[in-house]
Structure formats: structure tokens, C-alpha cells
Design a protein around this motif. Structure first.
Motif, mmCIF file in Angstrom:
data_model
loop_
_atom_site.group_PDB
_atom_site.id
_atom_site.type_symbol
_atom_site.label_atom_id
_atom_site.label_comp_id
_atom_site.label_asym_id
_atom_site.label_seq_id
_atom_site.Cartn_x
_atom_site.Cartn_y
_atom_site.Cartn_z
ATOM 1 N N ARG A 104 7.155 -37.981 0.141
ATOM 2 C CA ARG A 104 8.570 -38.146 0.419
ATOM 3 C C ARG A 104 9.216 -38.875 -0.735
ATOM 4 O O ARG A 104 8.749 -39.942 -1.122
ATOM 5 C CB ARG A 104 8.678 -39.028 1.672
ATOM 6 C CG ARG A 104 9.585 -38.534 2.709
ATOM 7 C CD ARG A 104 9.517 -39.349 3.975
ATOM 8 N NE ARG A 104 9.642 -40.782 3.847
ATOM 9 C CZ ARG A 104 10.260 -41.552 4.740
ATOM 10 N NH1 ARG A 104 10.827 -41.003 5.784
ATOM 11 N NH2 ARG A 104 10.305 -42.845 4.595
ATOM 12 N N MET A 133 2.641 -40.189 10.864
ATOM 13 C CA MET A 133 4.043 -40.572 10.953
ATOM 14 C C MET A 133 4.963 -39.355 10.929
ATOM 15 O O MET A 133 4.893 -38.519 10.019
ATOM 16 C CB MET A 133 4.436 -41.485 9.781
ATOM 17 C CG MET A 133 3.532 -42.686 9.585
ATOM 18 S SD MET A 133 3.332 -43.696 11.054
ATOM 19 C CE MET A 133 4.782 -44.718 10.975
ATOM 20 N N ALA A 135 8.820 -39.129 10.721
ATOM 21 C CA ALA A 135 10.005 -39.993 10.541
ATOM 22 C C ALA A 135 11.281 -39.153 10.576
ATOM 23 O O ALA A 135 11.840 -38.908 11.640
ATOM 24 C CB ALA A 135 9.853 -40.793 9.262
ATOM 25 N N ALA A 192 14.771 -44.822 6.120
ATOM 26 C CA ALA A 192 14.047 -43.775 6.851
ATOM 27 C C ALA A 192 12.624 -44.207 7.218
ATOM 28 O O ALA A 192 11.716 -43.382 7.293
ATOM 29 C CB ALA A 192 14.050 -42.442 6.089
ATOM 30 N N TYR A 193 12.445 -45.504 7.450
ATOM 31 C CA TYR A 193 11.186 -46.007 8.026
ATOM 32 C C TYR A 193 11.350 -46.114 9.541
ATOM 33 O O TYR A 193 12.446 -46.395 10.033
ATOM 34 C CB TYR A 193 10.800 -47.366 7.421
ATOM 35 C CG TYR A 193 9.924 -47.196 6.201
ATOM 36 C CD1 TYR A 193 8.540 -47.343 6.291
ATOM 37 C CD2 TYR A 193 10.472 -46.835 4.979
ATOM 38 C CE1 TYR A 193 7.729 -47.135 5.182
ATOM 39 C CE2 TYR A 193 9.674 -46.629 3.868
ATOM 40 C CZ TYR A 193 8.299 -46.778 3.982
ATOM 41 O OH TYR A 193 7.506 -46.557 2.887
ATOM 42 N N ILE A 194 10.245 -45.875 10.243
ATOM 43 C CA ILE A 194 10.289 -45.900 11.701
ATOM 44 C C ILE A 194 10.272 -47.348 12.187
ATOM 45 O O ILE A 194 9.483 -48.167 11.699
ATOM 46 C CB ILE A 194 9.101 -45.116 12.288
ATOM 47 C CG1 ILE A 194 9.120 -43.658 11.795
ATOM 48 C CG2 ILE A 194 9.128 -45.165 13.813
ATOM 49 C CD1 ILE A 194 7.895 -42.837 12.189
ATOM 50 N N GLY A 199 4.877 -49.513 9.330
ATOM 51 C CA GLY A 199 4.951 -49.582 7.867
ATOM 52 C C GLY A 199 4.566 -48.259 7.249
ATOM 53 O O GLY A 199 4.750 -47.201 7.860
ATOM 54 N N ASP A 200 4.024 -48.309 6.040
ATOM 55 C CA ASP A 200 3.645 -47.082 5.330
ATOM 56 C C ASP A 200 2.195 -46.736 5.682
ATOM 57 O O ASP A 200 1.256 -47.424 5.271
ATOM 58 C CB ASP A 200 3.794 -47.293 3.820
ATOM 59 C CG ASP A 200 3.595 -45.988 3.071
ATOM 60 O OD1 ASP A 200 2.524 -45.364 3.234
ATOM 61 O OD2 ASP A 200 4.512 -45.579 2.345
ATOM 62 N N ALA A 201 2.043 -45.684 6.466
ATOM 63 C CA ALA A 201 0.711 -45.350 6.993
ATOM 64 C C ALA A 201 -0.278 -45.046 5.868
ATOM 65 O O ALA A 201 -1.424 -45.508 5.902
ATOM 66 C CB ALA A 201 0.820 -44.159 7.936
ATOM 67 N N GLY A 202 0.160 -44.277 4.861
ATOM 68 C CA GLY A 202 -0.741 -43.917 3.762
ATOM 69 C C GLY A 202 -1.246 -45.155 3.039
ATOM 70 O O GLY A 202 -2.448 -45.309 2.787
HETATM 71 O O1 LIG Z 1 7.806 -45.508 8.858
HETATM 72 C C1 LIG Z 1 7.338 -44.647 8.092
HETATM 73 C C2 LIG Z 1 8.083 -43.526 7.664
HETATM 74 C C3 LIG Z 1 7.484 -42.615 6.844
HETATM 75 N N1 LIG Z 1 6.219 -42.811 6.435
HETATM 76 C C4 LIG Z 1 5.487 -43.881 6.835
HETATM 77 O O2 LIG Z 1 4.315 -44.017 6.451
HETATM 78 N N2 LIG Z 1 6.068 -44.778 7.644
#
Ligand SMILES: O=c1cc[nH]c(=O)[nH]1
Ligand SMILES: O=P(O)(O)OC[C@H]1O[C@H](OP(=O)(O)OP(=O)(O)O)[C@H](O)[C@@H]1O
Ligand SMILES: [Mg+2]
Length: 209
Positions: A104, A133, A135, A192-194, A199-202
Motif C-alpha cells: 500500500r 488486515m 483496511a 487509513a490504519y484500522i 498496528g502494521d501487521a506485516g
Molecule cells: O491498520 C492497518 C491498516 C493496513 N495495514 C495494516 O497492517 N494495518
């Protein structure tokens, strides 16, 4: 939302709470993602077709059911979706694995494709797309678009956390797919984070950043 199935099992809810905790480290986080994927896979695959085969037990010959019909393909959206593969694969070890690479854009939030390799042919397989995720829904919609362009027909999407906005967009773009979500969260923030999200799953799965 008839084609959206939100998980209610207490084990899944408990594990999602552990995922959300910012103090949960990489090793526990990636184990939890795998465990939740297996529990969600159990639910998502409950309509797999069966056929009876004849086998010999040590006592006698009998007919007993085995999975029949469509074969399975697991298709993670890279990177974070990779963390869910082993959980689903443990349930169906013969599944083939495809990969769709998307990231993204940090400013526009538009997904960019950098890799796509699917089992060939894919048309006869049941396809389970994994991404923790959902989003804005952009990545999920793009991944399902690719799969359909390659001939995929029966598609299930599995996501651990979903935002209502992205879920609605995915449903509108692909009303024919079934969507399994661990939890539907409140909303997206301005980046655009949930929220509350995790947080950032990756980054949390792979220990980057
Ligand atoms: O909250 C989010 C949104 C996009 N991707 C993520 O890893 N976390
Ligand atoms: O619904 P969307 O708004 O498209 O956002 C969700 C996507 O964002 C994350 O991937 P990211 O771009 O961070 O890539 P990564 O998995 O490599 O970290 C996540 O794993 C989804 O693929
Ligand atoms: Mg990421």
C-alpha cells in the motif's frame, strides 16, 4: 452482511486481544496469527464437500468420508498474509500455495502489485485468500481481481481484523465471495490504519521497523 462471517469463538477473541497489545513481541505475534488462521480456516472450510470411499479397518471393510471435489489453493497477500498460510495449510496439507505481492502506498493508500504467481490451472480450485488486515479494501479487491483474471471462481477471503469501510467496498466489488473476519473494528483513521486495530501487521509479524 450475508456473505460476511465474523468469528465469535472465545479462543479467537482472546488471541486477537493478545495481537492488539503493543507489548506482544514478534515471536508470540506470529504464532498467534498462525493459530487464529487455523481456527478461522476450520470455520471457513466447514462446507468442503465429502465423498464416501471404501477402506479396510483392522476389523472390517467400511465406507467412510474423505474431502472430495474442489482442490484447495491458499493465496496469501504478501507480506502479512504469509503469516496465516501455515495455519490453513496444517488443516489441508495438500493445498497449493499462490502468492500475490501488494504494498500500500503510504500516502495514497493505493495498492501496488509487485508479484503474482498462482497454481495453474486455478479455475477448479477453491481459493482461500489470506491477509490479516482489511483496511480500505484496496488490497483485497486488487487480489481478488487478479485471481478472477487468472480464472479463479470460488473464492473465500480470510482476514483477522477488518474495518467497516473496507469490508463494504470488498462486498460491493466482489459480492460473490465469502468473507471471514476475526473481528470488525470501529473505523479507519486519517492514515487509513484500522482503529483500534493492531498496528502494521506485516511489520509485527516479521519484526521490521
Ligand atoms: O491498520 C492497518 C491498516 C493496513 N495495514 C495494516 O497492517 N494495518
Ligand atoms: O485494505 P488496504 O487499505 O489495502 O490495507 C490492507 C493492506 O495493508 C497491509 O499491507 P502492507 O501494504 O502494509 O504490506 P505488507 O504486508 O508488506 O506490510 C495489509 O497486510 C494489507 O495487505
Ligand atoms: Mg504492512
Amino acid at each position: 452482511m450475508s456473505n460476511v462471517i465474523e468469528m465469535t469463538h472465545p479462543l479467537i477473541q482472546h488471541k486477537i486481544t493478545r495481537l492488539r497489545d503493543k507489548n506482544t513481541g514478534t515471536a508470540e505475534f506470529s504464532s498467534l496469527v498462525e493459530e487464529i488462521a487455523m481456527l478461522m480456516g476450520y470455520e471457513a472450510l466447514k462446507d468442503l464437500p465429502l465423498e464416501d470411499i471404501e477402506i479396510e479397518t483392522p476389523i472390517e471393510t467400511c465406507k467412510s468420508p474423505v474431502i472430495s471435489g474442489k482442490k484447495l489453493a491458499i493465496v496469501p497477500i504478501l507480506r502479512a498474509g504469509l503469516g496465516m498460510v501455515s495455519g490453513v495449510q496444517a488443516l489441508v496439507p495438500t493445498a497449493k500455495i499462490g502468492h500475490i505481492g501488494l504494498y500500500r502506498d503510504e500516502v495514497t493508500h493505493i495498492p501496488h502489485e509487485y508479484y503474482c504467481k498462482l497454481p495453474d490451472p486455478i479455475s477448479e480450485r477453491l481459493i482461500v485468500v489470506t491477509d490479516p488486515m482489511l483496511a480500505t479494501g484496496g488490497s483485497a479487491i486488487a487480489a481478488v481481481d487478479f485471481i478472477k483474471q487468472h480464472g479463479g471462481k470460488k473464492i473465500k477471503f480470510m482476514s483477522i481484523i477488518a474495518a467497516p469501510e473496507g469490508l463494504k467496498k470488498l462486498q460491493e466489488a466482489h459480492p460473490d465471495i465469502q468473507i471471514y473476519v476475526g473481528h470488525i473494528d470501529r473505523e479507519l483513521n486519517e492514515n487509513a490504519y484500522i482503529c483500534p486495530g493492531l498496528g502494521d501487521a506485516g511489520d509485527r509479524i516479521f519484526g521490521t521497523k
